[in-house]
Design a protein around this motif. Structure first.
Motif, PDB file in Angstrom:
ATOM      1  N   SER A   1       0.835  -1.207   0.000  1.00  0.00           N
ATOM      2  CA  SER A   1       0.000   0.000   0.000  1.00  0.00           C
ATOM      3  C   SER A   1       0.869   1.257   0.000  1.00  0.00           C
ATOM      4  CB  SER A   1      -0.933   0.002   1.213  1.00  0.00           C
ATOM      5  OG  SER A   1      -0.192   0.176   2.392  1.00  0.00           O
ATOM      6  N   LEU A   2       2.046   1.167   0.627  1.00  0.00           N
ATOM      7  CA  LEU A   2       2.957   2.313   0.625  1.00  0.00           C
ATOM      8  C   LEU A   2       3.451   2.604  -0.796  1.00  0.00           C
ATOM      9  CD1 LEU A   2       4.586   4.402   2.215  1.00  0.00           C
ATOM     10  CD2 LEU A   2       6.354   2.680   2.567  1.00  0.00           C
ATOM     11  N   LEU A   3       3.772   1.535  -1.535  1.00  0.00           N
ATOM     12  CA  LEU A   3       4.197   1.717  -2.926  1.00  0.00           C
ATOM     13  C   LEU A   3       3.084   2.351  -3.749  1.00  0.00           C
ATOM     14  CD1 LEU A   3       6.280  -1.420  -3.952  1.00  0.00           C
ATOM     15  CD2 LEU A   3       7.015   0.945  -3.652  1.00  0.00           C
ATOM     16  N   PHE A   4       1.881   1.826  -3.583  1.00  0.00           N
ATOM     17  CA  PHE A   4       0.727   2.386  -4.296  1.00  0.00           C
ATOM     18  C   PHE A   4       0.537   3.858  -3.925  1.00  0.00           C
ATOM     19  CE2 PHE A   4      -2.178  -1.050  -6.135  1.00  0.00           C
ATOM     20  CZ  PHE A   4      -1.112  -1.906  -6.387  1.00  0.00           C
ATOM     21  N   ALA A   5       0.686   4.147  -2.632  1.00  0.00           N
ATOM     22  CA  ALA A   5       0.502   5.520  -2.155  1.00  0.00           C
ATOM     23  C   ALA A   5       1.538   6.445  -2.786  1.00  0.00           C
ATOM     24  CB  ALA A   5       0.621   5.568  -0.635  1.00  0.00           C
ATOM     25  N   LEU A   6       2.745   5.922  -2.899  1.00  0.00           N
ATOM     26  CA  LEU A   6       3.834   6.694  -3.498  1.00  0.00           C
ATOM     27  C   LEU A   6       3.500   7.060  -4.947  1.00  0.00           C
ATOM     28  CD1 LEU A   6       6.863   7.548  -3.036  1.00  0.00           C
ATOM     29  CD2 LEU A   6       7.462   5.405  -4.114  1.00  0.00           C
ATOM     30  N   ILE A   7       3.045   6.063  -5.684  1.00  0.00           N
ATOM     31  CA  ILE A   7       2.720   6.302  -7.085  1.00  0.00           C
ATOM     32  C   ILE A   7       1.537   7.253  -7.210  1.00  0.00           C
ATOM     33  CG2 ILE A   7       1.950   5.196  -9.224  1.00  0.00           C
ATOM     34  CD1 ILE A   7       3.484   2.674  -8.239  1.00  0.00           C
ATOM     35  N   LEU A   8       0.527   7.044  -6.382  1.00  0.00           N
ATOM     36  CA  LEU A   8      -0.657   7.908  -6.409  1.00  0.00           C
ATOM     37  C   LEU A   8      -0.281   9.347  -6.078  1.00  0.00           C
ATOM     38  CD1 LEU A   8      -3.663   8.606  -6.421  1.00  0.00           C
ATOM     39  CD2 LEU A   8      -3.852   7.649  -4.124  1.00  0.00           C
ATOM     40  N   ASN A   9       0.507   9.523  -5.019  1.00  0.00           N
ATOM     41  CA  ASN A   9       0.875  10.880  -4.615  1.00  0.00           C
ATOM     42  C   ASN A   9       1.724  11.566  -5.693  1.00  0.00           C
ATOM     43  OD1 ASN A   9       0.494  12.710  -2.386  1.00  0.00           O
ATOM     44  ND2 ASN A   9       2.730  12.690  -2.179  1.00  0.00           N
ATOM     45  N   GLY A  10       2.638  10.790  -6.299  1.00  0.00           N
ATOM     46  CA  GLY A  10       3.432  11.337  -7.392  1.00  0.00           C
ATOM     47  C   GLY A  10       2.535  11.855  -8.503  1.00  0.00           C
ATOM     48  N   MET A  11       1.494  11.074  -8.810  1.00  0.00           N
ATOM     49  CA  MET A  11       0.576  11.461  -9.882  1.00  0.00           C
ATOM     50  C   MET A  11      -0.196  12.731  -9.520  1.00  0.00           C
ATOM     51  SD  MET A  11       0.449   9.955 -12.680  1.00  0.00           S
ATOM     52  CE  MET A  11       0.609   8.197 -12.506  1.00  0.00           C
ATOM     53  N   ILE A  12      -0.669  12.790  -8.279  1.00  0.00           N
ATOM     54  CA  ILE A  12      -1.436  13.961  -7.846  1.00  0.00           C
ATOM     55  C   ILE A  12      -0.579  15.218  -7.962  1.00  0.00           C
ATOM     56  CG2 ILE A  12      -2.490  15.106  -5.859  1.00  0.00           C
ATOM     57  CD1 ILE A  12      -3.344  12.333  -4.856  1.00  0.00           C
ATOM     58  N   PHE A  13       0.662  15.127  -7.500  1.00  0.00           N
ATOM     59  CA  PHE A  13       1.504  16.327  -7.522  1.00  0.00           C
ATOM     60  C   PHE A  13       2.023  16.655  -8.919  1.00  0.00           C
ATOM     61  CE2 PHE A  13       1.848  18.393  -3.500  1.00  0.00           C
ATOM     62  CZ  PHE A  13       1.244  17.488  -2.648  1.00  0.00           C
ATOM     63  N   TYR A  14       2.114  15.633  -9.759  1.00  0.00           N
ATOM     64  CA  TYR A  14       2.445  15.925 -11.155  1.00  0.00           C
ATOM     65  C   TYR A  14       1.322  16.747 -11.774  1.00  0.00           C
ATOM     66  CZ  TYR A  14       3.460  15.308 -16.089  1.00  0.00           C
ATOM     67  OH  TYR A  14       3.718  15.534 -17.408  1.00  0.00           O
ATOM     68  N   LEU A  15       0.103  16.291 -11.503  1.00  0.00           N
ATOM     69  CA  LEU A  15      -1.079  17.016 -11.999  1.00  0.00           C
ATOM     70  C   LEU A  15      -1.068  18.452 -11.488  1.00  0.00           C
ATOM     71  CD1 LEU A  15      -3.831  17.082 -13.399  1.00  0.00           C
ATOM     72  CD2 LEU A  15      -4.823  15.980 -11.412  1.00  0.00           C
ATOM     73  N   LEU A  16      -0.793  18.605 -10.201  1.00  0.00           N
ATOM     74  CA  LEU A  16      -0.776  19.940  -9.600  1.00  0.00           C
ATOM     75  C   LEU A  16       0.285  20.833 -10.260  1.00  0.00           C
ATOM     76  CD1 LEU A  16      -1.668  21.853  -7.204  1.00  0.00           C
ATOM     77  CD2 LEU A  16       0.344  20.978  -6.018  1.00  0.00           C
ATOM     78  N   SER A  17       1.434  20.232 -10.545  1.00  0.00           N
ATOM     79  CA  SER A  17       2.532  21.050 -11.067  1.00  0.00           C
ATOM     80  C   SER A  17       2.194  21.645 -12.432  1.00  0.00           C
ATOM     81  CB  SER A  17       3.806  20.220 -11.153  1.00  0.00           C
ATOM     82  OG  SER A  17       3.642  19.209 -12.115  1.00  0.00           O
ATOM     83  N   LEU A  18       1.273  20.969 -13.164  1.00  0.00           N
ATOM     84  CA  LEU A  18       0.907  21.469 -14.492  1.00  0.00           C
ATOM     85  C   LEU A  18       0.177  22.813 -14.414  1.00  0.00           C
ATOM     86  CD1 LEU A  18      -0.142  18.216 -16.347  1.00  0.00           C
ATOM     87  CD2 LEU A  18       2.084  19.307 -16.185  1.00  0.00           C
ATOM     88  N   LEU A  19      -0.253  23.155 -13.196  1.00  0.00           N
ATOM     89  CA  LEU A  19      -0.894  24.453 -12.978  1.00  0.00           C
ATOM     90  C   LEU A  19       0.002  25.597 -13.465  1.00  0.00           C
ATOM     91  CD1 LEU A  19      -3.598  25.003 -11.600  1.00  0.00           C
ATOM     92  CD2 LEU A  19      -2.356  25.538  -9.504  1.00  0.00           C
ATOM     93  N   ALA A  20       1.287  25.332 -13.471  1.00  0.00           N
ATOM     94  CA  ALA A  20       2.250  26.369 -13.869  1.00  0.00           C
ATOM     95  C   ALA A  20       2.047  26.819 -15.315  1.00  0.00           C
ATOM     96  CB  ALA A  20       3.676  25.862 -13.669  1.00  0.00           C
ATOM     97  N   PHE A  21       1.352  25.997 -16.134  1.00  0.00           N
ATOM     98  CA  PHE A  21       1.047  26.423 -17.504  1.00  0.00           C
ATOM     99  C   PHE A  21       0.128  27.641 -17.501  1.00  0.00           C
ATOM    100  CE2 PHE A  21       2.060  21.987 -18.994  1.00  0.00           C
ATOM    101  CZ  PHE A  21       3.046  22.367 -19.889  1.00  0.00           C
TER     102      PHE A  21
END
Lengths: 335, 269, 271
Positions: free
Chosen positions: C155-175
């Protein structure tokens, strides 16, 4: 009495040897080799009131360090200095009220505000009356032609415009002495010329004593009767710039053009070959030998055209630096 | 006479700092709004402790939830003062040293420490802290039925002022390491987290932590003592300490500042 | 990601590993600065459990709550990203240009780099944990079974991947936004709270909790930590893992379409 008296001023600082690589950085955790650098060594000079003195020298020669010592930012390792009767590094308020320093790339202006506001702050810092402040500001703004720029946000100004405002900010309290560290660095030619012109006019009008460092020979040649050349922390020349070339010997250069290429070995019989190739060459000879050498080459070599030139100040300078480097290699130390 | 004139001069200059910072921050209104929103989240994080205490609803170490509310409210107000007066300056210290602005300011006929450490005033961050903090203090004050005569409120405000002075001296101290290290990010994070010990009344910590936080690194004096005074729980020693420690710390910080500066002047080039 | 192009992404992964090594002091200092809030919270819970009449608070025993508090801070550290600032920097300063020109996917470059950094931190953390388990026989006090540790790891691995995805999405706000810094900082803290990184989500009461369960955030910290603390039953673990996977896919889909719009804007403006 001289307004600035510097006597055997030295400034050393220690730094650590940096080696790259993982092994070295691990070792550096426990043991670092300490090295000493003599930024300024045994520097002595005097400056009279109203003089403009230029400091010349390659990067890291100790020009800026000298100015920082004289402004009290740094403490010397040894030696003394008296400026207007004060010892700079005691940082007396009376001293600070009467000088200013402009460092080319370090701004004292508030970035997000119109220049006016920074100037108003300096008015309070230097305890100026409204009238004195306004009069000086009007005069300087007129001279520099920046009247309309004062209400513009500083970050919107060009580099040259910003330097003009910087000058106003540091002259607003009418200092008796001004230290200018690379005032024209990074500016375009026209801005450089404007700044230079201003410094010239201002110093003539106000008799302010100015110490100036610059990379640009034009700055020094234009502004300073007297220059101090510093290399490796020591003064190697102090005097009129035009007389500097005598230091490296009175020499002239012969620019020769040949009909048929002549090789360097042949040329070197007549003098020092500065450059050669493509059917032309530049020879350096002692002044009194110019005539004989010229006759000799005209007789022997297939000369098409020739020209006798003075050594430029840059040439002289690089000669001085070179001479010192040679001395360093031979003797291991400069006197 | 000389001292008075200098003080007036510095006050006038501080007035200009306030004005300049206000103009500069109004220039970027969007940033201003976003900053407030950001700080709202931080305020909410502090409020979590209040939510927790009221949800659990028990007295802890003799403190009712209303008492805790008073402590946390005061902590929030003090945080507001910290971000208002000091935060930007302390964070930028290493930047000033690196950019050479420190050198320029050293040549000005004004106190250098004043120029460098009090130049910036941040108007956006304190807003949520002050609003929420003050409401909490007022609410807790009422619910606890504390006296609210001019004497009590006067004393409370006086202790807040002492806290502000102490906060300046105490939190400037670690940032003076900026003279020696280049990356101060971790340092800032650790001191910020350290400050959060005040998010709960000092009464919940062990005796040793209480002693350290009162005498050695006196952060508890900043937000806990004003509240303890209102609850009439400051003994004689503490009552003297609360006024003495800001002065002591100020002198210590001044000494260290001088030391760092003379080191800087003789060691750099 | 075709097999042939795997090499360059392996290289990105290697970059991440190197990065983690270079900034290891930051990581450890980060853990140290996590000690302060941990201490504060441990004192609070100790005080609360002393004062509370029952032995359970929000359904947690004292030991479970201590385990939750410690693990929430550790997991929060392990899944935290930090690449959002770099992505925003790339978008703002034209650093994206070289990725548009070169045949490398920016997304995979960033993610592999992130996973590289995290594998080192996870390895360091696992070693630390093993030492603790052996040294202090923690396991016995928590009665943590072996398969719970395995489920926690997954579940920690899954959480890591999920969180990475969420923050990747957030970072696109910079566009679309120029000043994203403050937004990142605020969002970071807010999601940490909503993920249960500070206190267990139970303190918000059932109504708020029901809303939170519909968001991805509880599945990054609250869920894995409660597998550890033993508050989640074996039966619920499977469902939780599936929800983690679903949120990861959703975030990835949204991110890829945001990227397409963003890059169009980026190219049009000229970087």
């Amino acid at each position: 009495m001289a307004i600035i008296e510097v006597d055997r001023l030295s400034k050393d600082y220690t730094y650590y040897e940096k080696e790259t690589g993982l092994r070295h950085s691990l070792r550096n955790l426990f043991y670092r080799k300490q090295l000493i650098r003599h930024a300024v060594r045994d520097v002595s000079f005097e400056v009279e009131e109203g003089e403009i003195v230029g400091f010349l020298g390659p990067n890291g020669a100790g020009k800026t360090t000298t100015l920082k010592l004289l402004s009290g930012i740094l403490h010397p390792t040894s030696g003394t200095a008296r400026v207007m009767g004060f010892t700079p590094w005691e940082r007396k308020k009376e001293y600070k009220m009467n000088f200013s320093i402009v460092m080319g790339q370090k701004s004292q202006l508030w970035w997000d505000l119109p220049a006016n506001e920074s100037l108003a702050l300096n008015k309070s810092i230097y305890e100026l009356s409204d009238r004195a402040f306004q009069a000086t500001l009007d005069e300087l703004a007129e001279l520099l032609d920046v009247r309309d720029l004062l209400s513009v946000q500083v970050r919107r100004l060009s580099l040259g415009e910003r330097m003009k405002i910087e000058l106003i900010a540091s002259l607003i309290h009418r200092p008796k002495i001004m230290f200018l560290d690379e005032p024209t660095i990074g500016l375009d030619l026209i801005s450089q010329k404007n700044i230079r012109q201003f410094i010239k006019t201002y110093s003539k009008q106000t008799k302010t004593t100015i110490l100036l460092t610059s990379h640009y020979m034009a700055d020094i040649e234009n502004l300073c009767k007297r220059s101090v050349v510093i290399n490796h922390g020591s003064i190697v020349f102090d005097g009129e710039l035009s007389k500097m070339n005598r230091l490296v010997g009175d020499r002239k250069r012969l620019r020769l053009q040949f009909g048929v290429p002549v090789d360097e070995v042949t040329l070197s019989r007549y003098g020092r070959v500065v450059e050669s190739g493509e059917g032309q060459a530049l020879l350096e000879v002692e002044k009194q030998e110019v005539k004989t050498v010229l006759q000799a080459v005209l007789d022997v070599l297939p000369i098409v055209d020739f020209n006798v030139e003075e050594l430029s100040i840059e040439d002289g300078l690089s000669e001085i630096y070179k001479k010192e480097r040679d001395a360093l290699e031979v003797g291991g130390q400069i006197s | 006479m000389y001292l008075l004139r200098e003080m007036l001069k510095h006050m006038r200059i501080y007035g200009l700092f306030v004005k300049n910072c206000l103009i500069a921050q109004m220039e970027y209104r969007m940033n201003f709004v976003i900053s407030i929103a950001q700080e709202c989240v931080f305020t909410f994080a502090k409020l979590l402790y209040v939510i927790l205490i009221y949800q659990v609803g028990v007295d802890i170490n003799g403190l009712s939830p209303d008492h805790v509310l008073l402590f946390i409210g005061t902590y929030m107000i003090m945080t507001g003062f910290y971000v208002l007066f000091f935060m930007d300056n302390f964070y930028q210290l290493s930047q000033h040293i690196q950019s050479g602005l420190l050198d320029v300011m050293m040549t000005k006929p004004v106190s250098l420490q004043f120029m460098v450490t009090l130049r910036r005033i941040n108007f956006s961050f304190p807003i949520p802290n002050f609003i929420v903090g003050t409401s909490m203090v007022v609410m807790a004050w009422r619910r606890l039925g504390l006296e609210s005569g001019p004497q009590e409120i006067g004393l409370f405000l006086l202790l807040i002022v002492c806290g502000i002075v102490l906060m300046y001296a105490l939190f400037l101290l670690p940032m003076l390491l900026s003279f020696y290290i280049i990356k101060t990010q971790s340092l800032i994070e650790i001191t910020d987290k350290f400050w959060d010990f005040n998010n709960m009344p000092m009464g919940i910590y062990s005796r040793w932590i209480q002693r350290i936080g009162t005498f050695l690194l006196p952060i508890f004096v900043i937000t806990n003592f004003p509240v303890l005074a209102m609850m009439d729980e400051l003994d004689t020693l503490a009552s003297i300490w609360v006024f003495a420690v800001p002065i002591v710390m100020l002198l210590v910080t001044r000494k260290v500042w001088r030391f760092c500066l003379s080191k800087y002047s003789s060691a750099s080039s | 990601m075709r097999l042939k192009s795997a090499g360059k992404y392996l290289k990105s992964y290697g970059l991440g590993v190197q990065n983690a090594m270079a900034y290891r002091t930051d990581f450890w200092l980060g853990l140290v600065s996590g000690v302060f809030p941990l201490m504060i919270q441990l004192f609070i819970w100790n005080a609360v459990y002393t004062a509370a009449p029952g032995s359970e608070v929000y359904g947690y025993t004292h030991d479970q709550m201590i385990a939750y508090t410690i693990m929430a801070i550790v997991v929060g550290r392990l899944i935290s990203t930090g690449f959002e600032y770099e992505i925003a920097g790339d978008i703002k300063n034209g650093g994206l240009n070289k990725f548009i020109v070169q045949p490398i996917s920016y997304f995979w470059y960033r993610m592999m780099c992130f996973y590289g950094t995290k594998s080192i931190q996870l390895a360091a953390f696992t070693l630390l944990l093993l030492a603790l388990l052996l040294g202090f026989s923690w396991q016995s006090t928590l009665s943590l079974s072996d398969d719970r540790i395995v489920w926690f790891g997954i579940s920690l691995l899954f959480a890591l991947i999920l969180n990475g995805m969420i923050f990747y999405l957030l970072s696109l706000l910079a566009f679309w936004m120029t000043e994203v810094w403050a937004v990142f900082i605020g969002f970071n803290l807010l999601t940490n709270i909503m993920s249960g990184g500070v206190f267990p989500l139970d303190i918000f009461g059932p109504a708020v909790n029901r809303v939170l369960q519909w968001l991805p955030f509880p599945y990054t910290i609250y869920f894995p930590v409660n597998i550890w603390s033993g508050k989640i039953s074996e039966a619920e673990i499977g469902t939780g893992l599936v929800i983690q996977a679903i949120w990861t896919v959703v975030a990835a889909l949204v991110a890829s379409s945001c990227w397409r719009y963003g890059i169009k804007k980026y190219v049009a403006v000229g970087g």
